[in-house]
Scaffold this motif. Structure first.
Motif, PDB file in Angstrom:
ATOM      1  N   GLN A   1       0.840  -1.195   0.000  1.00 45.80           N
ATOM      2  CA  GLN A   1       0.000   0.000   0.000  1.00 45.80           C
ATOM      3  C   GLN A   1       0.878   1.250   0.000  1.00 45.80           C
ATOM      4  O   GLN A   1       1.918   1.297   0.663  1.00 45.80           O
ATOM      5  CB  GLN A   1      -0.908  -0.012   1.223  1.00 45.80           C
ATOM      6  CG  GLN A   1      -2.185   0.802   1.069  1.00 45.80           C
ATOM      7  CD  GLN A   1      -3.206   0.114   0.193  1.00 45.80           C
ATOM      8  OE1 GLN A   1      -3.064  -1.050  -0.115  1.00 45.80           O
ATOM      9  NE2 GLN A   1      -4.232   0.826  -0.218  1.00 45.80           N
ATOM     10  N   LEU A   2       0.486   2.256  -0.750  1.00 47.18           N
ATOM     11  CA  LEU A   2       1.250   3.510  -0.841  1.00 47.18           C
ATOM     12  C   LEU A   2       0.684   4.526   0.148  1.00 47.18           C
ATOM     13  O   LEU A   2      -0.524   4.777   0.175  1.00 47.18           O
ATOM     14  CB  LEU A   2       1.183   4.057  -2.263  1.00 47.18           C
ATOM     15  CG  LEU A   2       1.853   5.417  -2.503  1.00 47.18           C
ATOM     16  CD1 LEU A   2       3.353   5.331  -2.220  1.00 47.18           C
ATOM     17  CD2 LEU A   2       1.604   5.909  -3.922  1.00 47.18           C
ATOM     18  N   TYR A   3       1.600   5.081   0.992  1.00 48.22           N
ATOM     19  CA  TYR A   3       1.233   6.104   1.966  1.00 48.22           C
ATOM     20  C   TYR A   3       1.998   7.389   1.657  1.00 48.22           C
ATOM     21  O   TYR A   3       3.142   7.349   1.184  1.00 48.22           O
ATOM     22  CB  TYR A   3       1.576   5.655   3.389  1.00 48.22           C
ATOM     23  CG  TYR A   3       0.786   4.473   3.884  1.00 48.22           C
ATOM     24  CD1 TYR A   3      -0.342   4.646   4.684  1.00 48.22           C
ATOM     25  CD2 TYR A   3       1.161   3.176   3.570  1.00 48.22           C
ATOM     26  CE1 TYR A   3      -1.075   3.562   5.146  1.00 48.22           C
ATOM     27  CE2 TYR A   3       0.436   2.075   4.020  1.00 48.22           C
ATOM     28  CZ  TYR A   3      -0.672   2.275   4.813  1.00 48.22           C
ATOM     29  OH  TYR A   3      -1.381   1.204   5.266  1.00 48.22           O
ATOM     30  N   LEU A   4       1.364   8.524   1.930  1.00 52.60           N
ATOM     31  CA  LEU A   4       2.018   9.826   1.872  1.00 52.60           C
ATOM     32  C   LEU A   4       1.967  10.437   3.263  1.00 52.60           C
ATOM     33  O   LEU A   4       0.968  10.298   3.974  1.00 52.60           O
ATOM     34  CB  LEU A   4       1.333  10.744   0.856  1.00 52.60           C
ATOM     35  CG  LEU A   4       1.409  10.317  -0.616  1.00 52.60           C
ATOM     36  CD1 LEU A   4       0.659  11.316  -1.492  1.00 52.60           C
ATOM     37  CD2 LEU A   4       2.859  10.186  -1.079  1.00 52.60           C
ATOM     38  N   GLY A   5       3.053  11.111   3.652  1.00 49.82           N
ATOM     39  CA  GLY A   5       3.111  11.669   5.000  1.00 49.82           C
ATOM     40  C   GLY A   5       3.885  12.966   5.053  1.00 49.82           C
ATOM     41  O   GLY A   5       4.298  13.527   4.026  1.00 49.82           O
ATOM     42  N   ILE A   6       4.097  13.439   6.270  1.00 47.38           N
ATOM     43  CA  ILE A   6       4.805  14.688   6.536  1.00 47.38           C
ATOM     44  C   ILE A   6       6.128  14.342   7.207  1.00 47.38           C
ATOM     45  O   ILE A   6       6.162  13.550   8.159  1.00 47.38           O
ATOM     46  CB  ILE A   6       3.966  15.619   7.449  1.00 47.38           C
ATOM     47  CG1 ILE A   6       2.573  15.833   6.847  1.00 47.38           C
ATOM     48  CG2 ILE A   6       4.677  16.948   7.638  1.00 47.38           C
ATOM     49  CD1 ILE A   6       2.576  16.511   5.500  1.00 47.38           C
ATOM     50  N   ASN A   7       7.208  14.940   6.751  1.00 43.92           N
ATOM     51  CA  ASN A   7       8.541  14.681   7.298  1.00 43.92           C
ATOM     52  C   ASN A   7       8.715  15.449   8.615  1.00 43.92           C
ATOM     53  O   ASN A   7       9.486  16.396   8.707  1.00 43.92           O
ATOM     54  CB  ASN A   7       9.617  15.074   6.282  1.00 43.92           C
ATOM     55  CG  ASN A   7      10.994  14.611   6.705  1.00 43.92           C
ATOM     56  OD1 ASN A   7      11.129  13.675   7.488  1.00 43.92           O
ATOM     57  ND2 ASN A   7      12.023  15.265   6.201  1.00 43.92           N
ATOM     58  N   ASP A   8       7.979  15.021   9.616  1.00 43.99           N
ATOM     59  CA  ASP A   8       7.979  15.707  10.901  1.00 43.99           C
ATOM     60  C   ASP A   8       7.628  14.675  11.969  1.00 43.99           C
ATOM     61  O   ASP A   8       6.601  13.986  11.875  1.00 43.99           O
ATOM     62  CB  ASP A   8       6.951  16.838  10.900  1.00 43.99           C
ATOM     63  CG  ASP A   8       7.059  17.717  12.133  1.00 43.99           C
ATOM     64  OD1 ASP A   8       7.886  17.399  13.015  1.00 43.99           O
ATOM     65  OD2 ASP A   8       6.331  18.719  12.204  1.00 43.99           O
ATOM     66  N   LEU A   9       8.499  14.532  12.995  1.00 44.36           N
ATOM     67  CA  LEU A   9       8.240  13.582  14.069  1.00 44.36           C
ATOM     68  C   LEU A   9       7.178  14.078  15.045  1.00 44.36           C
ATOM     69  O   LEU A   9       6.590  13.284  15.767  1.00 44.36           O
ATOM     70  CB  LEU A   9       9.545  13.285  14.824  1.00 44.36           C
ATOM     71  CG  LEU A   9      10.554  12.408  14.078  1.00 44.36           C
ATOM     72  CD1 LEU A   9      11.855  12.305  14.858  1.00 44.36           C
ATOM     73  CD2 LEU A   9       9.978  11.026  13.827  1.00 44.36           C
ATOM     74  N   GLY A  10       6.939  15.378  15.085  1.00 49.83           N
ATOM     75  CA  GLY A  10       5.889  15.922  15.950  1.00 49.83           C
ATOM     76  C   GLY A  10       4.898  16.720  15.119  1.00 49.83           C
ATOM     77  O   GLY A  10       5.118  17.897  14.807  1.00 49.83           O
ATOM     78  N   VAL A  11       3.801  16.094  14.710  1.00 50.40           N
ATOM     79  CA  VAL A  11       2.851  16.738  13.792  1.00 50.40           C
ATOM     80  C   VAL A  11       1.657  17.345  14.527  1.00 50.40           C
ATOM     81  O   VAL A  11       0.767  17.909  13.880  1.00 50.40           O
ATOM     82  CB  VAL A  11       2.351  15.710  12.753  1.00 50.40           C
ATOM     83  CG1 VAL A  11       3.493  15.218  11.898  1.00 50.40           C
ATOM     84  CG2 VAL A  11       1.653  14.534  13.444  1.00 50.40           C
ATOM     85  N   THR A  12       1.613  17.217  15.871  1.00 52.54           N
ATOM     86  CA  THR A  12       0.416  17.670  16.596  1.00 52.54           C
ATOM     87  C   THR A  12       0.232  19.188  16.518  1.00 52.54           C
ATOM     88  O   THR A  12      -0.902  19.672  16.609  1.00 52.54           O
ATOM     89  CB  THR A  12       0.502  17.231  18.061  1.00 52.54           C
ATOM     90  OG1 THR A  12       1.736  17.717  18.629  1.00 52.54           O
ATOM     91  CG2 THR A  12       0.485  15.708  18.159  1.00 52.54           C
ATOM     92  N   ASP A  13       1.335  19.934  16.339  1.00 50.61           N
ATOM     93  CA  ASP A  13       1.214  21.390  16.274  1.00 50.61           C
ATOM     94  C   ASP A  13       1.125  21.904  14.836  1.00 50.61           C
ATOM     95  O   ASP A  13       1.209  23.109  14.595  1.00 50.61           O
ATOM     96  CB  ASP A  13       2.396  22.055  16.984  1.00 50.61           C
ATOM     97  CG  ASP A  13       3.730  21.649  16.383  1.00 50.61           C
ATOM     98  OD1 ASP A  13       3.778  20.637  15.655  1.00 50.61           O
ATOM     99  OD2 ASP A  13       4.739  22.344  16.648  1.00 50.61           O
ATOM    100  N   ASN A  14       0.969  21.017  13.849  1.00 46.33           N
ATOM    101  CA  ASN A  14       0.870  21.415  12.447  1.00 46.33           C
ATOM    102  C   ASN A  14      -0.584  21.726  12.092  1.00 46.33           C
ATOM    103  O   ASN A  14      -1.528  21.281  12.754  1.00 46.33           O
ATOM    104  CB  ASN A  14       1.380  20.312  11.527  1.00 46.33           C
ATOM    105  CG  ASN A  14       2.860  20.035  11.748  1.00 46.33           C
ATOM    106  OD1 ASN A  14       3.541  20.793  12.424  1.00 46.33           O
ATOM    107  ND2 ASN A  14       3.341  18.949  11.176  1.00 46.33           N
ATOM    108  N   SER A  15      -0.755  22.450  10.996  1.00 44.54           N
ATOM    109  CA  SER A  15      -2.096  22.753  10.488  1.00 44.54           C
ATOM    110  C   SER A  15      -2.013  22.903   8.976  1.00 44.54           C
ATOM    111  O   SER A  15      -0.948  23.130   8.408  1.00 44.54           O
ATOM    112  CB  SER A  15      -2.656  24.025  11.133  1.00 44.54           C
ATOM    113  OG  SER A  15      -1.828  25.139  10.832  1.00 44.54           O
TER     114      SER A  15
END
Length: 341
Positions: free
Chosen positions: A316-330
């Motif tokens: 399965q192909l996944y896309l993500g964010i290169n950030d270990l802490g994404v809780t403060d992202n928007s």
């Protein structure tokens, strides 16, 4: 970071966790481990870090083995501090398990030596005693007395040890030498024929026969699949594209948009440049950029605003964010994915 493996081995045997990276990932996810920690521990398992630690646990060589394992993870894109944490996490679990305890084999050696010594004494007894009686007794008494004494004694069956006879190296016979000679001649002819074929091969075919990650022209000319639109939220570590790729299949990704990854900090799909090493990123390079993952078991790869590459595995192909802490992202990125079968 706490070690989630300590809780995982309380619910699942350590040998089964080490035998299957997918099972290890599922168990860590079930106990609620952080996705970044799950990724680091599974990446270490796929590079055989726990198996290597276990093999060298009994040799007191961990001080030399650990830095090498950390370097191998670092070369695969894992930040060095994260790699050291993953190696130490597996080491703590293995050292606390019976699988990691040293095996003592010296206790069996004395018993083997005593048994061998007793067997040698029993074998040597019948050999030496009968020879001493007939040699010393005839000088003191008549000749018939030793014979009678020897008749009443139990018959000795001395069996000389095999080691008493010198071993003479055997030379190969004429037939064996002839076979070796024929084999050598055939091997030489095969080598000469191979060199001749290689020299006669056209130069352009020599160049095309080398290893390359670029797929053959037939794959490049294959028809592209329909475009699939995917929203990649900045506050979600990984987003499933609902596309299953096959190893060797070409993947095209284009992404656009802007996200907020910190106070007054924004970036596009190519991410933000940070000093290296960057402990806040999953892979080195650009922080908060779009990254990809296949099957949830491989290593993540950089995607950015435009990606054109061959799938290294099936899944399965996944896309993500290169950030270990994404809780403060928007915010979110908008991506379009196309596959070339």
């Amino acid at each position: 970071m706490a070690n989630p493996l300590v809780e995982a081995v309380q619910h699942f045997p350590l040998p089964q966790l080490m035998a299957d990276p997918n099972r290890c990932r599922n168990v860590l996810n079930d106990i609620g481990a952080d996705p970044a920690e799950v990724f680091l521990l599974v990446a270490a398992l796929e590079t055989r870090v726990p198996q290597t630690l276990m093999e060298h646990q009994a040799t007191d060589e961990l001080s030399m083995i650990q830095p090498r394992l950390v370097s191998e993870l670092n070369q695969r894109g894992v930040e060095r501090s994260r790699a050291e944490w993953a190696v130490n996490a597996w080491k703590d679990v293995i050292s606390g398990s019976r699988l990691g305890q040293k095996t003592v084999i010296r206790q069996t050696e004395p018993a083997t030596e005593r048994a061998g010594g007793a067997a040698t004494e029993r074998a040597a007894g019948p050999v030496t005693q009968p020879a001493a009686g007939p040699v010393t007794q005839p000088a003191a008494g008549p000749v018939t007395q030793p014979a009678a004494a020897a008749a009443t004694q139990p018959a000795a069956r001395p069996t000389p040890p095999i080691t008493q006879h010198p071993t003479v190296p055997q030379r190969p016979g004429p037939r064996r030498r002839r076979g070796l000679l024929v084999g050598a001649v055939i091997a030489a002819l095969v080598i000469v024929a191979g060199v001749a074929v290689w020299l006669a091969w056209p130069n352009d075919k020599h160049k095309s026969s080398g290893s390359s990650s670029t797929p053959p022209a037939a794959n490049l000319s294959a028809q592209l699949g329909p475009p699939t639109s995917v929203s990649v939220p900045a506050a979600t570590p990984w987003t499933n594209t609902n596309l299953k790729v096959t190893k060797g299949e070409r993947i095209y990704v284009s992404a656009r948009g802007t996200i907020v990854y910190g106070p007054n900090l924004t970036c596009d799909p190519d991410g933000a440049v940070r000093p290296s090493p960057d402990p806040g990123s999953i892979i080195g390079g650009r922080h908060a950029a779009v990254i990809g993952l296949i099957g949830g078991s491989g290593l993540p790869f950089y995607v950015g605003s435009s990606y054109n590459g061959v799938a290294p595995a099936s899944g399965q192909l996944y896309l993500g964010i290169n950030d270990l802490g994404v809780t403060d992202n928007s915010g979110q990125f908008s991506a379009t994915v196309r596959l070339q079968r």
